[in-house]
Structure formats: C-alpha cells, structure tokens
Design a protein around this motif. Structure first.
Motif, PDB file in Angstrom:
ATOM      1  N   SER A 135       0.811  -1.217   0.000  1.00  0.00           N
ATOM      2  CA  SER A 135       0.000   0.000   0.000  1.00  0.00           C
ATOM      3  C   SER A 135       0.840   1.261   0.000  1.00  0.00           C
ATOM      4  CB  SER A 135      -0.929   0.005   1.219  1.00  0.00           C
ATOM      5  OG  SER A 135      -0.186   0.129   2.420  1.00  0.00           O
ATOM      6  N   ILE A 136       2.090   1.153   0.427  1.00  0.00           N
ATOM      7  CA  ILE A 136       2.971   2.330   0.395  1.00  0.00           C
ATOM      8  C   ILE A 136       3.140   2.829  -1.034  1.00  0.00           C
ATOM      9  CG2 ILE A 136       5.304   3.160   0.883  1.00  0.00           C
ATOM     10  CD1 ILE A 136       5.443   1.199   3.179  1.00  0.00           C
ATOM     11  N   ALA A 137       3.246   1.904  -1.977  1.00  0.00           N
ATOM     12  CA  ALA A 137       3.389   2.300  -3.376  1.00  0.00           C
ATOM     13  C   ALA A 137       2.144   3.006  -3.869  1.00  0.00           C
ATOM     14  CB  ALA A 137       3.676   1.069  -4.238  1.00  0.00           C
ATOM     15  N   GLY A 138       0.963   2.551  -3.435  1.00  0.00           N
ATOM     16  CA  GLY A 138      -0.263   3.192  -3.870  1.00  0.00           C
ATOM     17  C   GLY A 138      -0.404   4.609  -3.379  1.00  0.00           C
ATOM     18  N   ILE A 139       0.173   4.914  -2.228  1.00  0.00           N
ATOM     19  CA  ILE A 139       0.093   6.264  -1.678  1.00  0.00           C
ATOM     20  C   ILE A 139       1.130   7.185  -2.297  1.00  0.00           C
ATOM     21  CG2 ILE A 139       0.439   7.612   0.436  1.00  0.00           C
ATOM     22  CD1 ILE A 139      -0.930   5.455   1.975  1.00  0.00           C
ATOM     23  N   THR A 140       2.332   6.661  -2.521  1.00  0.00           N
ATOM     24  CA  THR A 140       3.431   7.512  -2.966  1.00  0.00           C
ATOM     25  C   THR A 140       3.429   7.763  -4.472  1.00  0.00           C
ATOM     26  OG1 THR A 140       4.854   5.553  -3.089  1.00  0.00           O
ATOM     27  CG2 THR A 140       4.901   6.821  -1.052  1.00  0.00           C
ATOM     28  N   LEU A 141       2.949   6.804  -5.259  1.00  0.00           N
ATOM     29  CA  LEU A 141       2.992   6.967  -6.715  1.00  0.00           C
ATOM     30  C   LEU A 141       1.864   7.883  -7.189  1.00  0.00           C
ATOM     31  CD1 LEU A 141       3.788   3.360  -8.006  1.00  0.00           C
ATOM     32  CD2 LEU A 141       5.334   5.327  -7.871  1.00  0.00           C
ATOM     33  N   PRO A 142       2.159   8.911  -7.981  1.00  0.00           N
ATOM     34  CA  PRO A 142       1.088   9.754  -8.535  1.00  0.00           C
ATOM     35  C   PRO A 142       0.228   8.968  -9.516  1.00  0.00           C
ATOM     36  CG  PRO A 142       3.251  10.821  -8.714  1.00  0.00           C
ATOM     37  CD  PRO A 142       3.497   9.402  -8.325  1.00  0.00           C
ATOM     38  N   ASN A 143      -0.976   9.499  -9.761  1.00  0.00           N
ATOM     39  CA  ASN A 143      -1.927   8.813 -10.643  1.00  0.00           C
ATOM     40  C   ASN A 143      -1.375   8.618 -12.047  1.00  0.00           C
ATOM     41  OD1 ASN A 143      -3.877   8.324  -8.804  1.00  0.00           O
ATOM     42  ND2 ASN A 143      -5.302   9.880  -9.501  1.00  0.00           N
ATOM     43  N   PHE A 144      -0.708   9.651 -12.572  1.00  0.00           N
ATOM     44  CA  PHE A 144      -0.243   9.537 -13.951  1.00  0.00           C
ATOM     45  C   PHE A 144       0.860   8.493 -14.085  1.00  0.00           C
ATOM     46  CE2 PHE A 144       2.716  12.631 -12.216  1.00  0.00           C
ATOM     47  CZ  PHE A 144       3.927  12.330 -12.836  1.00  0.00           C
TER      48      PHE A 144
END
Length: 323
Positions: A135-144
């Motif tokens: 879930s850390i990746a889902g929070i840190t990575l921008p949508n684009f």
C-alpha cells in the motif's frame, strides 16, 4: 431530526449560492464575450442582440440574477472556444465521468474494504504486513505514473486492454454508456484501476487504524468478557464504530474522482469532464470553467449532505441526540 435535515439543506443551498456568485464573477470580469463570440465583421445589430441575450446591459446584481435564472432553466451560457451551449457540452461528457467514478468506487469497495478489515483484525499476520507494504506504493505513486505503468504493461506489452478512448457506447436516450459493450468494459478497466489505486490504499489504512483503535475500547473488552466470539465482536460491535469515518472518506473520495479526474482522463484520453476542463483551461474558456466550478461544488455539497444525513441510520446514538 426533521429540523436538522432542513437546516443542513438550507446550509447546502447557501454554500451553492456563494459558489455560483464566485463563478459569476469569473464570467463577468474575465474575457470579452463580444470579442470572442462575434466575428470581426459583425454588425451593430448582431452585437446588440448578443448583449441582450447575455444580459450585459444590466447592472451587476441584475446580471447575477440573470445568471442564476438561466442556470435554473438549463441555460449555462456559451463556450468561448466552441460557441456551443455549456450545458450541452457538460451533459455530453458527464456519463463518461460518472461511469468511471462508479467503477473505480466498486474497485475500492471490493478490494480496499476486505483488505482493510483483514489488516485491522489481524494486524500482525503475514497477509496484513504484505498488504501494508504494497500500500505504500499506492500512496506515494502519482496517478499519472500508475496510469503510464498500466498502459505499458497491459496495453503495450500484453495487449489486453486499450490505452485510450471509451470503446463502443450505447445511447440510452440522452445517456451514453459503455458498460453494455465488451469494448466499453475493456476501455474502462485501466483508468478505473488508476483512479482507485490511491483510494484503495487510503481505505485500507483508515479502516485498519479505526479497527485497531476501536478494538482497544472498553465496550469491546466488555463484549469479549461476556464470552462473545471474535467474529461477533468485530463484525457486530467494532465495525459499526469504524464505518462512520470510513464512509465519510469514501464519499469525499467519490467527489474527488468525479471532480478532479483531470490527470487520469488526460493519460487515457477519456472523454469526460476532466478532459473538458483541461481543454477549457488551456483555451481560457471562462464560461465552461465557471460552470465546472459550480458543478464541483454541487457534487461535494450534495455528497456531504447525504453522508451527514446517513449518520443517524448507522449510529442510533446520533439519532437520539439530534432528535
């Protein structure tokens, strides 16, 4: 409860009135509608007709009332860029945005809520630790970035889903939908996952935090002391208290998806309101920007109103207090 409901509705209408006035100031003070909507060779009669049509001959208060009266009757003004009705432009793009928000919300519910419950009920399990790590990746990575990665993997490398567009749509009499065609579902999967990536991780973390906090409360200890099973304790007692902030967050996230899906729609060339807003900003199309601002405010206020009115249905204590 009735007085509280009426009061909340009146507050919502007041806020929408203020937002409408701010949007009106954008239209009234920025740009020259006569110079944009009329060709250079326009006659004086044509200019006078447009002035009367737009209400530019009235004082500021009269123009604002004219603006409100037009919106109440479906007249949202003319686009500077296309010279089409703003209402028709928004109505043509609204189904795509609503469907994208709906599918992304389904992804959030069916993925985020079960994983959040698992992480909250068994925080030290291997599954919970793995979910929190991912879930850390889902929070840190921008949508684009998420969108580009999904396109590179599932569109370019595997060729499973299209990288742009909405697919084939069906006209249901004023509402076009792609959810009734195979290509429509194939086209919506990647942008929906992109929009849901941050929401899923946010739901997991919030639900986990709420369950851990509620699990240490006195009434949960008392329920365990009565000999109730862990399943009954968590799903009959703890979940009720943990759902209120989670539902609030989900509702506001739904508003964010509808209002601010500009980046995702740009990445996937999705023909929704976000891409329309982006085009309007690039061309300084003030009427479209103003109506979009009112639309965003209305979405958030209406969602917030329904969320607050649903609280007493979920928690009887609130119902008694407001009564």
């Amino acid at each position: 409860m009735i007085i509280y409901t009426v009061g909340r509705i009146l507050q919502t209408l007041l806020v929408l009135l203020v937002i409408s006035f701010i949007a009106f100031l954008l239209v009234a003070t920025l740009g020259d509608p006569l110079g944009i909507l009329l060709p250079p060779e326009a006659s004086l009669a044509e200019r006078q007709e447009l002035i009367l049509r737009l209400g530019l001959d009235q004082p500021m208060l009269g123009r604002f009332l004219h603006f409100l009266w037009g919106m109440l009757h479906g007249d949202f003004g003319l686009s500077y860029r296309t010279q089409q009705g703003v209402g028709a432009m928004i109505a043509a793009r609204l189904p795509a945005t609503i469907e994208l928000a709906f599918v992304s919300l389904l992804v959030t519910l069916f993925v985020g809520v079960p994983l959040g419950i698992v992480c909250g009920v068994k925080p030290n399990s291997v599954v919970s630790r793995g979910v929190m790590l991912v879930s850390i990746a889902g929070i840190t990575l921008p949508n684009f970035v998420v969108g580009v990665l999904l396109i590179a993997i599932f569109s370019v490398q595997l060729g499973w889903f299209p990288s742009f567009g909405r697919g084939h749509t069906v006209d249901l009499g004023g509402w076009t939908t792609g959810l009734l065609t195979v290509s429509g579902w194939q086209a919506i999967i990647l942008p929906a996952i992109t929009l849901a990536a941050f929401q899923v991780t946010f739901v997991i973390r919030m639900l986990r935090t709420q369950l851990l906090e509620v699990g240490q409360s006195e009434h949960i200890r008392f329920a365990r002391a009565r000999g109730l099973s862990e399943r009954t304790v968590w799903f009959s007692y703890a979940m009720r208290n943990a759902l209120l902030p989670t539902i609030t967050m989900l509702a506001l996230q739904l508003g964010n998806v509808i209002a601010f899906s500009v980046v995702t729609e740009g990445v996937f060339a999705w023909p929704g309101l976000g891409s329309l807003f982006l085009q309007s900003v690039q061309s300084a199309d003030i009427p479209v920007i103003a109506i979009y601002l009112i639309f965003v405010g209305a979405v958030f206020m209406i969602i917030n109103l329904f969320v607050e009115l649903s609280y007493p249905l979920l928690d009887p204590r609130l119902r008694k207090g407001r009564a």
